[in-house]
Design an enzyme around this catalytic site. Structure first.
Site, PDB file in Angstrom:
ATOM      1  N   HIS A  54      -3.918  -0.239  -0.981  1.00 58.54           N
ATOM      2  CA  HIS A  54      -3.394  -1.705  -1.292  1.00 58.54           C
ATOM      3  C   HIS A  54      -2.967  -2.528  -0.060  1.00 58.54           C
ATOM      4  O   HIS A  54      -3.364  -3.669   0.243  1.00 58.54           O
ATOM      5  CB  HIS A  54      -2.281  -1.704  -2.397  1.00 58.54           C
ATOM      6  N   ASP A 102       4.273  -3.360   1.903  1.00 57.98           N
ATOM      7  CA  ASP A 102       3.156  -2.965   0.853  1.00 57.98           C
ATOM      8  C   ASP A 102       3.043  -1.307   1.342  1.00 57.98           C
ATOM      9  O   ASP A 102       3.884  -0.727   2.022  1.00 57.98           O
ATOM     10  CB  ASP A 102       1.874  -3.775   1.244  1.00 57.98           C
TER      11      ASP A 102
END
Length: 454
Positions: A96, A62
């Protein structure tokens, strides 16, 4: 290669000054923990008495992660940014990755870690694997996913969380994912946030666990992508998590749902270290729940898969071990995972290679005829013995327990049927978490009060 993360830009709601670390009174800080309705739904306090995920490494592919966040400090490894080659644990802008890490392995802060965000597996370690992104949409060259997955596998991750989508996979990507499956890594992918009945190549890859989102009543979120590859669902609306550019965020998305499944997998891998990834998935599937009125649906359902996760049940129910692959498919050309768990009673531990070996054994026609005659002779002896036993009344029950080989205790994975593990409404909590028109997590969502889903 272009990654399209329809899951990334979930609408984070900034927490204003009163909630900044160190500047808020205790009651305000506690509100962050109170906002984590999934922990109440899971009865996390009971879960943590059984397992915290200690000793398990979860890779988060991520954005890089803010390892200095008070709710994550000490639980984040150095990791690697696959674009720069540097570490992936010093992010201060993109939220995120930090959010996913906190849902999985946040430990909170303050007295007794009672404040802030706590993850489902607070004893686990996060291995951040950073992937490039610009304007909230990742854009990697060919091989970027392969590099990230290979790094995670080579550095001890037994669970990999991938809260992003990818429309196409290169040959290198497929090989890396196949290698991860072969190395017995539990792979979790979010289905996406477009509300469409179409899943991409990554979500559909054999061996991954595709995860959709449900609200706090256990009903599927209306923007959760769906398809026959959906295996499980988990909380994905009004999810409070840590962030890098601000202390906390509030968001909807299947990204968050995937992170909760990764946390549940970490709990199970810590409690049952000898189980394969497929057998871990089996426990999650066999204990999954469905919302009220849905207990009779045919499973797996395109929206719910086998249902929403119930971590405490998965940790404590008496579930047969099952086959090594459990409900997971095996990538083409690969055999079952060689690492982990014991084979279920009565299940074969051999695969297609054994059959190939027999074909190449080189037995001639004469030897085959001799073997056949020997088998016939042995069969005749067995018939005589069985007849003799019947006459003497000594026959016992059929092998494999009551009902023979297909009876209770039989080996292998059986798709979940409506039964005692599908109890209605476990995500519908008393008090403020009951479903209310326009309230947090209400179904269908109330647009004026919900943060955007992407």
């Amino acid at each position: 290669m272009s990654f399209t993360r329809t899951l990334r830009a979930v609408g984070g709601v900034a927490v204003a000054g009163a909630l900044l670390f160190g500047s808020a009174p205790a009651a305000s800080a506690d509100q962050i923990r109170d906002d984590q309705w999934p922990l109440k739904a899971f009865d996390a306090e009971s879960v943590w008495k059984v397992s915290t995920g200690k000793g398990v490494t979860v890779a988060v592919i991520d954005d890089p992660v803010d390892s200095d966040h008070p709710d994550l400090r000490g639980n984040v490894l150095r990791g690697k940014d696959v674009e720069s080659g540097g570490p992936a644990n010093h992010e201060d802008q993109r939220d995120h990755g930090t959010a996913m890490a906190s849902i999985i392995a946040g430990h909170g802060h303050g007295a007794g870690n009672s404040e802030g965000v706590k993850g489902l597996a607070p004893g686990a370690k996060i291995l951040p694997v950073g992937i490039p992104s610009g304007d909230s949409i990742p854009d990697l060259d060919s091989g970027g996913l392969a590099d990230a997955v290979n790094y995670a596998v080579d550095n001890g991750a037994s669970v990999i969380n991938m809260s992003f989508g990818q429309s196409t996979l290169s040959a290198e990507d497929k090989q890396a994912l196949s290698n991860a499956v072969k190395k017995d890594v539990f792979l979790v992918v979010a289905t996406g946030n477009d509300g469409v009945g179409r899943l991409d190549q990554l979500t559909s890859f054999p061996g991954v666990v595709a995860v959709g989102a449900v609200d706090n009543s256990g009903r599927v979120w209306d923007e959760s992508n769906y398809g026959r590859q959906t295996m499980l669902t988990a909380p994905g609306t009004r999810i409070r998590s840590a962030a890098a550019s601000k202390p906390y965020r509030l968001a909807n998305g299947t990204s968050d749902s995937a992170a909760y499944v990764s946390g549940a997998a970490a709990l199970l891998r810590a409690k049952f270290p000898d189980l394969t990834a497929g057998q871990i998935a089996n426990r999650l599937v066999k204990t999954a729940g469905l919302p009220p009125g849905q207990a009779g649906m045919k499973l797996p359902d395109p929206h719910y898969g086998y249902g929403f996760i119930k971590p405490f049940s998965a940790l404590t129910k008496d579930i047969p071990t099952g086959s090594k692959n459990g409900p997971l498919k095996t990538p083409k050309g690969d055999s079952a995972p060689s690492a982990g768990g014991a084979t279920a009673p009565g299940a074969s531990s051999t695969g297609g290679d054994q059959a190939n070996g027999q074909k190449a054994s080189g037995l001639g026609p004469g030897a085959i005829v001799g073997i056949a005659l020997g088998v016939l002779a042995v069969a005749a002896v067995i018939v005589i013995v069985v007849v003799s036993q019947k006459k003497k009344g000594r026959n016992g029950p059929p092998p494999g327990g009551p009902g023979g080989f297909g009876g209770p205790g039989g080996a292998g994975f059986t798709p979940q049927q409506p039964g005692p593990y599908q109890q209605p409404g476990p995500y519908q909590q008393p008090g403020p978490y009951q479903q209310q028109p326009g309230g947090p997590g209400a179904y269908p969502p109330a647009p004026p009060t919900q943060p955007p889903g992407r």
